[in-house]
Structures are given as C-alpha cells and as structure tokens.
Design a protein around this motif. Structure first.
Motif, mmCIF file in Angstrom:
data_model
loop_
_atom_site.group_PDB
_atom_site.id
_atom_site.type_symbol
_atom_site.label_atom_id
_atom_site.label_comp_id
_atom_site.label_asym_id
_atom_site.label_seq_id
_atom_site.Cartn_x
_atom_site.Cartn_y
_atom_site.Cartn_z
ATOM 1 N N ASP A 1 0.775 -1.157 0.155
ATOM 2 C CA ASP A 1 0.057 -0.197 -0.245
ATOM 3 C C ASP A 1 0.771 1.303 0.172
ATOM 4 O O ASP A 1 0.791 2.186 0.944
ATOM 5 C CB ASP A 1 -0.952 -0.152 1.322
ATOM 6 N N LEU A 2 1.584 1.400 -1.018
ATOM 7 C CA LEU A 2 2.642 2.388 -1.204
ATOM 8 C C LEU A 2 2.138 3.806 -1.858
ATOM 9 O O LEU A 2 1.922 3.554 -3.270
ATOM 10 C CB LEU A 2 3.789 1.833 -1.692
ATOM 11 N N HIS A 3 1.903 4.667 -1.184
ATOM 12 C CA HIS A 3 1.417 6.059 -1.921
ATOM 13 C C HIS A 3 1.930 7.006 -1.269
ATOM 14 O O HIS A 3 1.990 7.042 -0.131
ATOM 15 C CB HIS A 3 -0.328 5.972 -2.218
ATOM 16 N N GLY A 4 1.670 8.388 -1.666
ATOM 17 C CA GLY A 4 2.160 9.437 -1.011
ATOM 18 C C GLY A 4 1.376 10.069 0.194
ATOM 19 O O GLY A 4 2.139 11.024 0.927
ATOM 20 N N ARG A 5 0.248 9.365 0.378
ATOM 21 C CA ARG A 5 -0.249 9.830 1.782
ATOM 22 C C ARG A 5 0.092 8.865 2.711
ATOM 23 O O ARG A 5 -0.252 9.034 4.170
ATOM 24 C CB ARG A 5 -1.811 9.480 1.522
ATOM 25 N N ASN A 6 0.636 7.723 2.401
ATOM 26 C CA ASN A 6 1.318 6.850 3.599
ATOM 27 C C ASN A 6 2.694 7.152 3.742
ATOM 28 O O ASN A 6 3.208 6.387 4.527
ATOM 29 C CB ASN A 6 1.037 5.286 3.004
ATOM 30 N N ILE A 7 3.369 8.399 3.208
ATOM 31 C CA ILE A 7 4.396 8.542 3.451
ATOM 32 C C ILE A 7 4.650 9.704 4.345
ATOM 33 O O ILE A 7 4.246 10.903 3.565
ATOM 34 C CB ILE A 7 5.617 8.742 2.272
#
Length: 303
Positions: free
Chosen positions: A135-141
């Motif tokens: 689940d790798l996207h800009g809101r999880n970083i």
C-alpha cells in the motif's frame, strides 16, 4: 525486538486528545485517534475481518524485522482489545507532512525532494526479500521534521504476496492498457504485491514530481518511446534511464541504491513542458487539450 503489549480500549479513552479525520478516505473502515501527544490509535469501526487481516500482516512483519534496523517504518507499540477481541493498535505519532503535500511545496529544494525518493528506494532494497510494501502511495509516507521518510499504515504490507489488502495499482485505470498486465496482476485481476509493484509505485510518485503531475504511463506509446531518449539527451545517466525504462517492459523491475541521485546533480528541471517542447510534441498536446475542451462543452468533435 520488544514484544508488543496489550491495551484495552477503555484504558485509552481517557487519553484521547482528538481524532484524525478520514472523511475523504472512501476505503476507510477504521478511525484514528490522537493519544496524548505522542501516539495514534487505529481502531476498527466496520469490518473486523479486514482488521484481522491487517493485524496478521503486522504480526508477520514484526516477527521478520527488527525495529532498530528499520526506523523508516512506523510500527505498532501496542494492540487494542475490546471485549476480548483485538480491534486495533497504537503507533507513534509522527510530526511532519505527507509526501503528496511536501512534493508540491515550492520552498523545498528539488535536491531534497529527490533525496526522499532515494530514501524510499533504499528502504525497498533493505527490506527482507519476502516482505513487500504493498500500500505504497504519497499519503502513507510522512516527511518528518528532519526530512526523513516515515511510512505509516504499514498493515497494508504483504508477506510473500499472501496477506495483501490494498495496492495503488488496483486503482490505476490505465495500467492494463499501457503496461504488461501479467507483470502486475493475476488472472483474476488481483494486484500482484511484490518487488515489481513496490518499484512501480515508487516511480509513479517520482514521475508525479518530475513531470509536474503528469504520469508518463498514460501517454501514447510513441510519446513513451521519445521520453527515454529525451532523458539521455538531457544528460541523465544511461543506467538510470535504463532502470526507469524497464518498468514498462516484460522483465522484472530492478533498483540500485540511490537510483535517482543523478537527477539531484542537475541544475535544470526535467519537466513535462520541456519534454513536449524539445521532442516536438507540444502541438500534439495542444490538439488533445482542444479536443477534450470541445467534448466537455458538448461541442461537435469536428468544430
């Protein structure tokens, strides 16, 4: 690794300082609560079955890695029980801003932004080979106050592709048309959570930054064919160009450490507009924009 302790939801209620809204998250089946000033509680509010799968992911990941070796990962510090059922977990609260927001901040140097992507690439390479981010996207970083990346929502991770819940690839309507479908999806259309998908998601975010919010994977094929010679002509290292190009080929994706460092060494910005102008595609793009404008205004296609 220190064992994860148990906490009852009743124990946490008195320490709730507020809620982190998930109103815009259509897939959310959990609620996030601030606990004091240092922790966040993630509590199931709909599907206990989904939460059970999330917790399975967390247990497998925590068994496989050591906290000290992966400071980038925001891992659970306690599990939350209610009436004998595990309904969530507690994790550290990271002060900072999500990558989606940080990447468009004009006051942050491009060299720093590129370093974020290199940090992410190095994390992908450092993880055990059977663990994938999924689940790798800009809101999880989260970019913390020291400009270091911190990954939250780690319960979406996959172990040997067997416990995945979500994947950004699943929501990309153009992927099947422009990439080799079998590289990222099973026959039943489930996304393959793997090193390939992790690398794809990394470069999907990187291109959003590099090309002013335009994703090259939805371009016509002849545009893609011109993009890689354009990068090489701009002075980008040929090995870096080859690595990026491989994402849309049949073979497995691959990374090396600090794969995008070459971009940080360039003073000029590789932008969408520069690509169009220097490859002679600007006129074609203008025609496409006019075509879309006519459709939106319900005009005849030939006008």
């Amino acid at each position: 690794m220190q064992p994860i302790i148990q906490r009852t939801f009743h124990e946490l209620i008195t320490n709730i300082q507020g809620e982190i809204s998930q109103q815009e998250n259509k897939n959310a089946y959990t609620r996030l609560f601030l606990i004091g000033e240092t922790s966040v509680a993630k509590v199931c509010c709909q599907s206990l079955d989904k939460m059970a799968k999330n917790l399975t992911n967390l247990r497998l990941i925590c068994q496989a890695i050591e906290y000290a070796d992966f400071p980038e990962l925001v891992l659970p510090t306690a599990l939350i029980e209610h009436k004998g059922i595990t309904v969530g977990y507690v994790m550290p609260y990271i002060r900072g801003v999500c990558l989606d927001e940080a990447i468009i901040n004009p006051h942050i140097a491009d060299k720093i932004k590129i370093d974020w992507f290199n940090q992410l690439a190095n994390l992908i390479l450092k993880l055990p080979p059977f663990i994938h981010l999924g689940d790798l996207h800009g809101r999880n970083i989260i970019i913390d106050t020291n400009n270091r990346i911190r990954l939250i929502d780690v319960d979406g991770f996959s172990v040997d592709s067997g416990h995945a819940l979500t994947c950004p690839l699943l929501y990309d309507p153009y992927l099947a048309k422009n990439l080799y479908y079998s590289k990222y999806f099973y026959a039943d259309k489930r996304p393959k959570i793997s090193l390939n998908s992790d690398i794809y998601c990394l470069f999907d975010m990187f291109f959003y930054f590099l090309l002013d919010g335009i994703n090259p994977f939805i371009w016509p094929k002849h545009w893609i064919a011109q993009f890689f010679p354009f990068l090489a002509a701009a002075g980008i290292n040929i090995h870096t160009v080859a690595m990026i190009k491989r994402i849309i080929e049949k073979e497995d994706n691959y990374l090396f450490y600090n794969p995008l460092q070459d971009f940080a060494l360039h003073r000029h910005k590789i932008s969408y507009q520069a690509f169009l102008q220097e490859t002679g595609l600007y006129q074609e793009e203008q025609f496409a924009e006019k075509f879309l404008y006519n459709i939106k205004n319900k005009q005849h296609w030939g006008r």
